[in-house]
Design a protein around this motif. Sequence first.
Motif, PDB file in Angstrom:
ATOM      1  N   LEU A   1       2.402   2.174  11.955  1.00  0.00           N
ATOM      2  CA  LEU A   1       2.150   1.094  11.072  1.00  0.00           C
ATOM      3  C   LEU A   1       2.651   0.049  11.554  1.00  0.00           C
ATOM      4  O   LEU A   1       1.808  -1.312  11.692  1.00  0.00           O
ATOM      5  N   VAL A   2       3.735  -0.048  12.245  1.00  0.00           N
ATOM      6  CA  VAL A   2       4.340  -1.223  12.820  1.00  0.00           C
ATOM      7  C   VAL A   2       3.534  -1.751  14.070  1.00  0.00           C
ATOM      8  O   VAL A   2       3.049  -3.009  14.002  1.00  0.00           O
ATOM      9  N   VAL A   3       3.187  -0.846  14.771  1.00  0.00           N
ATOM     10  CA  VAL A   3       2.204  -1.084  15.915  1.00  0.00           C
ATOM     11  C   VAL A   3       0.978  -1.983  15.410  1.00  0.00           C
ATOM     12  O   VAL A   3       0.450  -2.600  15.965  1.00  0.00           O
ATOM     13  N   LYS A   4       0.408  -1.497  14.465  1.00  0.00           N
ATOM     14  CA  LYS A   4      -0.945  -1.841  13.803  1.00  0.00           C
ATOM     15  C   LYS A   4      -0.840  -3.282  13.262  1.00  0.00           C
ATOM     16  O   LYS A   4      -1.698  -4.035  13.488  1.00  0.00           O
ATOM     17  N   TYR A   5       0.416  -3.419  12.680  1.00  0.00           N
ATOM     18  CA  TYR A   5       0.427  -4.997  11.884  1.00  0.00           C
ATOM     19  C   TYR A   5       1.345  -5.822  12.356  1.00  0.00           C
ATOM     20  O   TYR A   5       1.424  -6.954  11.673  1.00  0.00           O
ATOM     21  N   GLN A   6       2.282  -5.484  13.384  1.00  0.00           N
ATOM     22  CA  GLN A   6       3.175  -6.411  13.520  1.00  0.00           C
ATOM     23  C   GLN A   6       2.748  -7.839  14.297  1.00  0.00           C
ATOM     24  O   GLN A   6       3.475  -8.638  13.784  1.00  0.00           O
ATOM     25  N   HIS A   7       1.807  -7.845  14.655  1.00  0.00           N
ATOM     26  CA  HIS A   7       1.480  -8.981  15.392  1.00  0.00           C
ATOM     27  C   HIS A   7       0.764 -10.125  13.882  1.00  0.00           C
ATOM     28  O   HIS A   7       1.215 -11.225  13.824  1.00  0.00           O
ATOM     29  N   LYS A   8      -0.103  -9.368  13.193  1.00  0.00           N
ATOM     30  CA  LYS A   8      -0.406 -10.051  12.001  1.00  0.00           C
ATOM     31  C   LYS A   8       0.572 -10.456  10.962  1.00  0.00           C
ATOM     32  O   LYS A   8       0.566 -11.503  10.635  1.00  0.00           O
ATOM     33  N   ILE A   9       1.483  -9.530  10.756  1.00  0.00           N
ATOM     34  CA  ILE A   9       2.632  -9.987  10.267  1.00  0.00           C
ATOM     35  C   ILE A   9       3.622 -11.199  10.733  1.00  0.00           C
ATOM     36  O   ILE A   9       4.186 -11.962  10.033  1.00  0.00           O
ATOM     37  N   LEU A  10       3.862 -11.153  12.027  1.00  0.00           N
ATOM     38  CA  LEU A  10       4.602 -11.993  12.819  1.00  0.00           C
ATOM     39  C   LEU A  10       3.798 -13.371  12.756  1.00  0.00           C
ATOM     40  O   LEU A  10       4.511 -14.517  12.397  1.00  0.00           O
ATOM     41  N   LYS A  11       2.538 -13.518  12.889  1.00  0.00           N
ATOM     42  CA  LYS A  11       1.767 -14.658  12.616  1.00  0.00           C
ATOM     43  C   LYS A  11       1.768 -15.142  11.375  1.00  0.00           C
ATOM     44  O   LYS A  11       1.855 -16.442  11.262  1.00  0.00           O
ATOM     45  N   LEU A  12       1.564 -14.395  10.176  1.00  0.00           N
ATOM     46  CA  LEU A  12       1.962 -14.717   8.920  1.00  0.00           C
ATOM     47  C   LEU A  12       3.257 -15.511   8.756  1.00  0.00           C
ATOM     48  O   LEU A  12       3.239 -16.588   8.077  1.00  0.00           O
ATOM     49  N   ILE A  13       4.306 -14.698   9.017  1.00  0.00           N
ATOM     50  CA  ILE A  13       5.700 -15.200   8.859  1.00  0.00           C
ATOM     51  C   ILE A  13       5.703 -16.794   9.476  1.00  0.00           C
ATOM     52  O   ILE A  13       6.526 -17.597   9.252  1.00  0.00           O
ATOM     53  N   MET A  14       5.275 -16.667  10.810  1.00  0.00           N
ATOM     54  CA  MET A  14       5.492 -17.974  11.534  1.00  0.00           C
ATOM     55  C   MET A  14       4.605 -19.219  10.825  1.00  0.00           C
ATOM     56  O   MET A  14       4.836 -20.354  11.102  1.00  0.00           O
ATOM     57  N   ARG A  15       3.821 -18.972   9.933  1.00  0.00           N
ATOM     58  CA  ARG A  15       3.237 -19.916   9.160  1.00  0.00           C
ATOM     59  C   ARG A  15       4.352 -20.614   8.246  1.00  0.00           C
ATOM     60  O   ARG A  15       4.064 -21.622   7.780  1.00  0.00           O
ATOM     61  N   TYR A  16       5.531 -19.845   7.894  1.00  0.00           N
ATOM     62  CA  TYR A  16       6.465 -20.273   7.195  1.00  0.00           C
ATOM     63  C   TYR A  16       7.736 -20.620   7.963  1.00  0.00           C
ATOM     64  O   TYR A  16       8.674 -21.524   7.894  1.00  0.00           O
ATOM     65  N   VAL A  17       7.931 -19.924   8.876  1.00  0.00           N
ATOM     66  CA  VAL A  17       9.257 -20.045   9.718  1.00  0.00           C
ATOM     67  C   VAL A  17       8.739 -20.183  11.174  1.00  0.00           C
ATOM     68  O   VAL A  17       8.088 -19.386  11.968  1.00  0.00           O
ATOM     69  N   ARG A  18       8.975 -21.310  11.988  1.00  0.00           N
ATOM     70  CA  ARG A  18       8.472 -21.859  12.923  1.00  0.00           C
ATOM     71  C   ARG A  18       9.103 -21.213  14.357  1.00  0.00           C
ATOM     72  O   ARG A  18       8.722 -20.801  15.307  1.00  0.00           O
ATOM     73  N   ASP A  19      10.415 -21.067  14.217  1.00  0.00           N
ATOM     74  CA  ASP A  19      11.161 -20.733  15.237  1.00  0.00           C
ATOM     75  C   ASP A  19      10.759 -19.269  15.550  1.00  0.00           C
ATOM     76  O   ASP A  19      10.935 -18.338  14.688  1.00  0.00           O
ATOM     77  N   PRO A  20      10.259 -19.050  16.909  1.00  0.00           N
ATOM     78  CA  PRO A  20       9.714 -17.315  17.209  1.00  0.00           C
ATOM     79  C   PRO A  20      11.015 -16.640  17.189  1.00  0.00           C
ATOM     80  O   PRO A  20      10.622 -15.434  16.705  1.00  0.00           O
ATOM     81  N   SER A  21      12.168 -16.910  17.175  1.00  0.00           N
ATOM     82  CA  SER A  21      13.307 -15.608  17.187  1.00  0.00           C
ATOM     83  C   SER A  21      13.585 -15.673  15.783  1.00  0.00           C
ATOM     84  O   SER A  21      13.719 -14.223  15.482  1.00  0.00           O
TER      85      SER A  21
END
Length: 207
Positions: A41-61
């Motif tokens: 499930l992590v493999v399937k959704y990690q990129h979508k979740i990271l993209k979503l979170i970066m709408r709130y938290v800009r710093d990649p790390s």
Amino acid sequence: MRSTERRLTEPGEAQKSGSGASDLALIKRVQQGDKSAFDLLVVKYQHKILKLIMRYVRDPSEAMDVAQEAFLKAYRAAPSFRGESAFYTWLYRIAINTAKNYLVAAGRRPTQFEVDLQDPEQYESFAKLRDLDTPEGLALSDEIRDAVNGAIADLPDDLRTAILLREIEGMSYEEIAQTMECPVGTVRSRIFRAREAIDKRIGALLQ
């Protein structure tokens, strides 16, 4: 769940067995103690979740850390998942709340949203922006992008989240209602008000 605590799963990991299984089948395996199913499930959704979170938290790390925390929270909450909504809707809600809590703890506001003005489908009200493909229109594009980003950033939290999930993530009204835990009518109202605020901000530039 050591892999999720340490880092997000690499795309090539955990895909040899069960990669075609449905989300519901995988989460049931997780509930039965199969940690490798959650890696899928992590493999399937990690990129979508990271993209979503970066709408709130800009710093990649920082965004990566928040994404890891969101997946860890989802793993720990897996026993309580009952399938009343789609798994990704449930996961998105956890991710959004994790990102919001992170910003509150850090005493920061959500970052501005990057809107692609060359992709009017990203926002239904941007149909008028197709006319920007002219010398005069292109000269306005940066100003309009700043205006749109500013308008979204200035929206109340509930309106900003609703418009983000609808126009950026492409969720249906019903999925947004499940994610935000509110009636569909409330979702429609929030999205209408958000679009109205954005249209008001860019209206003068498009006249």
